[in-house]
Motif scaffolding. Structure first.
Motif, PDB file in Angstrom:
ATOM      1  N   LEU A  53       0.826  -1.208   0.000  1.00 10.71           N
ATOM      2  CA  LEU A  53       0.000   0.000   0.000  1.00 10.71           C
ATOM      3  C   LEU A  53       0.863   1.262   0.000  1.00 10.71           C
ATOM      4  N   GLU A  54       2.004   1.193   0.663  1.00 13.33           N
ATOM      5  CA  GLU A  54       2.912   2.342   0.675  1.00 13.33           C
ATOM      6  C   GLU A  54       3.492   2.577  -0.716  1.00 13.33           C
ATOM      7  N   ARG A  55       3.918   1.525  -1.385  1.00  9.71           N
ATOM      8  CA  ARG A  55       4.437   1.663  -2.750  1.00  9.71           C
ATOM      9  C   ARG A  55       3.369   2.182  -3.694  1.00  9.71           C
ATOM     10  N   GLY A  56       2.115   1.854  -3.410  1.00  9.69           N
ATOM     11  CA  GLY A  56       1.003   2.322  -4.237  1.00  9.69           C
ATOM     12  C   GLY A  56       0.521   3.712  -3.879  1.00  9.69           C
ATOM     13  N   GLY A  57       1.060   4.291  -2.800  1.00 10.77           N
ATOM     14  CA  GLY A  57       0.706   5.656  -2.438  1.00 10.77           C
ATOM     15  C   GLY A  57      -0.511   5.794  -1.539  1.00 10.77           C
ATOM     16  N   LEU A  58      -1.082   4.689  -1.080  1.00  7.82           N
ATOM     17  CA  LEU A  58      -2.288   4.767  -0.261  1.00  7.82           C
ATOM     18  C   LEU A  58      -2.012   4.920   1.228  1.00  7.82           C
ATOM     19  N   VAL A  59      -0.825   4.560   1.668  1.00  8.31           N
ATOM     20  CA  VAL A  59      -0.394   4.817   3.051  1.00  8.31           C
ATOM     21  C   VAL A  59       1.025   5.359   2.986  1.00  8.31           C
ATOM     22  N   GLU A  60       1.427   6.011   4.078  1.00 13.30           N
ATOM     23  CA  GLU A  60       2.798   6.510   4.155  1.00 13.30           C
ATOM     24  C   GLU A  60       3.288   6.385   5.581  1.00 13.30           C
ATOM     25  N   ARG A  61       4.604   6.329   5.698  1.00 11.96           N
ATOM     26  CA  ARG A  61       5.217   6.291   7.021  1.00 11.96           C
ATOM     27  C   ARG A  61       5.485   7.717   7.456  1.00 11.96           C
ATOM     28  N   ARG A  62       5.148   7.975   8.688  1.00 17.89           N
ATOM     29  CA  ARG A  62       5.489   9.255   9.314  1.00 17.89           C
ATOM     30  C   ARG A  62       6.264   8.890  10.571  1.00 17.89           C
ATOM     31  N   GLY A  63       7.568   8.805  10.403  1.00 15.17           N
ATOM     32  CA  GLY A  63       8.405   8.298  11.496  1.00 15.17           C
ATOM     33  C   GLY A  63       8.158   6.812  11.647  1.00 15.17           C
ATOM     34  N   ALA A  64       7.761   6.395  12.847  1.00 15.79           N
ATOM     35  CA  ALA A  64       7.483   4.978  13.108  1.00 15.79           C
ATOM     36  C   ALA A  64       6.000   4.666  12.978  1.00 15.79           C
ATOM     37  N   ARG A  65       5.233   5.606  12.503  1.00 13.23           N
ATOM     38  CA  ARG A  65       3.779   5.439  12.430  1.00 13.23           C
ATOM     39  C   ARG A  65       3.299   5.394  10.978  1.00 13.23           C
ATOM     40  N   ALA A  67       0.210   6.284   8.234  1.00 10.90           N
ATOM     41  CA  ALA A  67      -0.891   7.223   8.001  1.00 10.90           C
ATOM     42  C   ALA A  67      -1.522   6.892   6.656  1.00 10.90           C
ATOM     43  N   ALA A  68      -2.839   6.912   6.630  1.00 10.95           N
ATOM     44  CA  ALA A  68      -3.564   6.637   5.384  1.00 10.95           C
ATOM     45  C   ALA A  68      -3.550   7.870   4.506  1.00 10.95           C
ATOM     46  N   ARG A  69      -3.664   7.656   3.193  1.00 16.20           N
ATOM     47  CA  ARG A  69      -3.745   8.730   2.210  1.00 16.20           C
ATOM     48  C   ARG A  69      -5.053   8.605   1.428  1.00 16.20           C
ATOM     49  N   PRO A  70      -6.207   8.788   2.097  1.00 16.06           N
ATOM     50  CA  PRO A  70      -7.476   8.664   1.380  1.00 16.06           C
ATOM     51  C   PRO A  70      -7.650   9.740   0.298  1.00 16.06           C
ATOM     52  N   ASP A  71      -6.873  10.839   0.403  1.00 16.01           N
ATOM     53  CA  ASP A  71      -6.930  11.883  -0.622  1.00 16.01           C
ATOM     54  C   ASP A  71      -6.516  11.349  -1.989  1.00 16.01           C
ATOM     55  N   VAL A  72      -5.620  10.360  -1.999  1.00 18.18           N
ATOM     56  CA  VAL A  72      -5.187   9.758  -3.269  1.00 18.18           C
ATOM     57  C   VAL A  72      -6.380   9.087  -3.947  1.00 18.18           C
ATOM     58  N   LEU A  73      -7.199   8.402  -3.156  1.00 16.14           N
ATOM     59  CA  LEU A  73      -8.413   7.787  -3.713  1.00 16.14           C
ATOM     60  C   LEU A  73      -9.375   8.851  -4.215  1.00 16.14           C
ATOM     61  N   GLY A  74      -9.548   9.920  -3.433  1.00 19.77           N
ATOM     62  CA  GLY A  74     -10.448  11.003  -3.832  1.00 19.77           C
ATOM     63  C   GLY A  74     -10.031  11.643  -5.137  1.00 19.77           C
ATOM     64  N   ASP A  75      -8.728  11.879  -5.300  1.00 15.63           N
ATOM     65  CA  ASP A  75      -8.226  12.457  -6.542  1.00 15.63           C
ATOM     66  C   ASP A  75      -8.482  11.532  -7.724  1.00 15.63           C
ATOM     67  N   ALA A  76      -8.285  10.238  -7.509  1.00 18.21           N
ATOM     68  CA  ALA A  76      -8.516   9.268  -8.583  1.00 18.21           C
ATOM     69  C   ALA A  76      -9.986   9.223  -8.978  1.00 18.21           C
ATOM     70  N   VAL A  77     -10.862   9.277  -7.990  1.00 15.26           N
ATOM     71  CA  VAL A  77     -12.301   9.278  -8.280  1.00 15.26           C
ATOM     72  C   VAL A  77     -12.687  10.539  -9.038  1.00 15.26           C
ATOM     73  N   ALA A  78     -12.170  11.687  -8.604  1.00 18.33           N
ATOM     74  CA  ALA A  78     -12.487  12.944  -9.286  1.00 18.33           C
ATOM     75  C   ALA A  78     -12.005  12.919 -10.735  1.00 18.33           C
ATOM     76  N   ALA A  79     -10.790  12.404 -10.945  1.00 19.60           N
ATOM     77  CA  ALA A  79     -10.256  12.347 -12.304  1.00 19.60           C
ATOM     78  C   ALA A  79     -11.046  11.372 -13.171  1.00 19.60           C
ATOM     79  N   ALA A  80     -11.430  10.247 -12.578  1.00 14.12           N
ATOM     80  CA  ALA A  80     -12.168   9.244 -13.344  1.00 14.12           C
ATOM     81  C   ALA A  80     -13.593   9.680 -13.631  1.00 14.12           C
ATOM     82  N   SER A  81     -14.169  10.512 -12.764  1.00 16.57           N
ATOM     83  CA  SER A  81     -15.561  10.900 -12.953  1.00 16.57           C
ATOM     84  C   SER A  81     -15.720  12.133 -13.825  1.00 16.57           C
ATOM     85  N   ALA A  82     -14.618  12.815 -14.126  1.00 18.58           N
ATOM     86  CA  ALA A  82     -14.708  13.975 -15.008  1.00 18.58           C
ATOM     87  C   ALA A  82     -15.000  13.493 -16.420  1.00 18.58           C
ATOM     88  N   PRO A  83     -16.134  13.890 -16.972  1.00 18.31           N
ATOM     89  CA  PRO A  83     -16.475  13.410 -18.312  1.00 18.31           C
ATOM     90  C   PRO A  83     -15.542  13.968 -19.374  1.00 18.31           C
TER      91      PRO A  83
END
Length: 181
Positions: A53-65, A67-83
């Motif tokens: 998931l990290e290589r795919g950009g959906l999660v990222e490491r912030r130090g030892a923790r 964090a999800a990147r749901p914005d990446v999904l939102g951007d993909a949906v917006a781009a895909a839904s633009a006619p």
């Protein structure tokens, strides 16, 4: 965004383990152990899923923790839904209005067109918010662009790069685009 990006992200979440791990991180799991426990899978499998998931950009490491990147999904949906503007029926024959309508919803830009010709039409439309001959502070430009796009910085850069706005020492002015008479 590349045309296959939404499909790539969907395929990342198609494996039940990765979907459960992503969901666990979205819901607040920050460590691998916590995500594994919430998802109900072994820690080793959780770590493998998180890496993918990290290589795919959906999660990222912030130090030892994690964090999800749901914005990446939102951007993909917006781009895909633009006619595609070429698919729109033009009732009034105005091609520019159709291109603008294809990438905006309720006056907000949902995606910047990939095709340069369509992007130029949209940027020309945005540039009309600025009066020719008037110098604007960067904060004023940002305020105008924030009202129509969540990514005002990219929009501002695009307006400058494509010759609709020019800048010098923190001030911007309109230097291109059509003018309503």
């Amino acid at each position: 965004m590349p045309a296959g990006e939404p499909l790539r992200l969907l395929s990342l979440l198609s494996a039940p383990e990765r979907l459960r791990i992503f969901s666990a991180v979205v819901l607040g799991a920050t460590t691998t152990d916590d995500a594994a426990e919430r998802a109900g899978i072994p820690v080793r499998e959780a770590l493998r899923c998180l890496g993918r998931l990290e290589r795919g950009g959906l999660v990222e490491r912030r130090g030892a923790r994690w964090a999800a990147r749901p914005d990446v999904l939102g951007d993909a949906v917006a781009a895909a839904s633009a006619p595609d503007p070429s698919d729109l029926a033009e009732e009034d024959g105005d091609e520019a209005d159709s291109a603008v309508a294809a990438f905006t919803r309720d006056g907000h830009i949902v995606a910047l067109p990939v095709r340069r010709s369509e992007r130029l039409v949209l940027l020309d439309h945005v540039a009309r918010a600025f009066e020719p001959g008037v110098r604007y502070a960067e904060a004023e430009v940002n305020a105008v662009l924030r009202s129509i796009s969540t990514d005002h910085a990219t929009l501002r850069r695009s307006l400058v790069d494509e010759g609709f706005l020019d800048r010098d020492t923190g001030h911007y002015w309109r230097c291109g685009g059509t003018v309503d008479v």
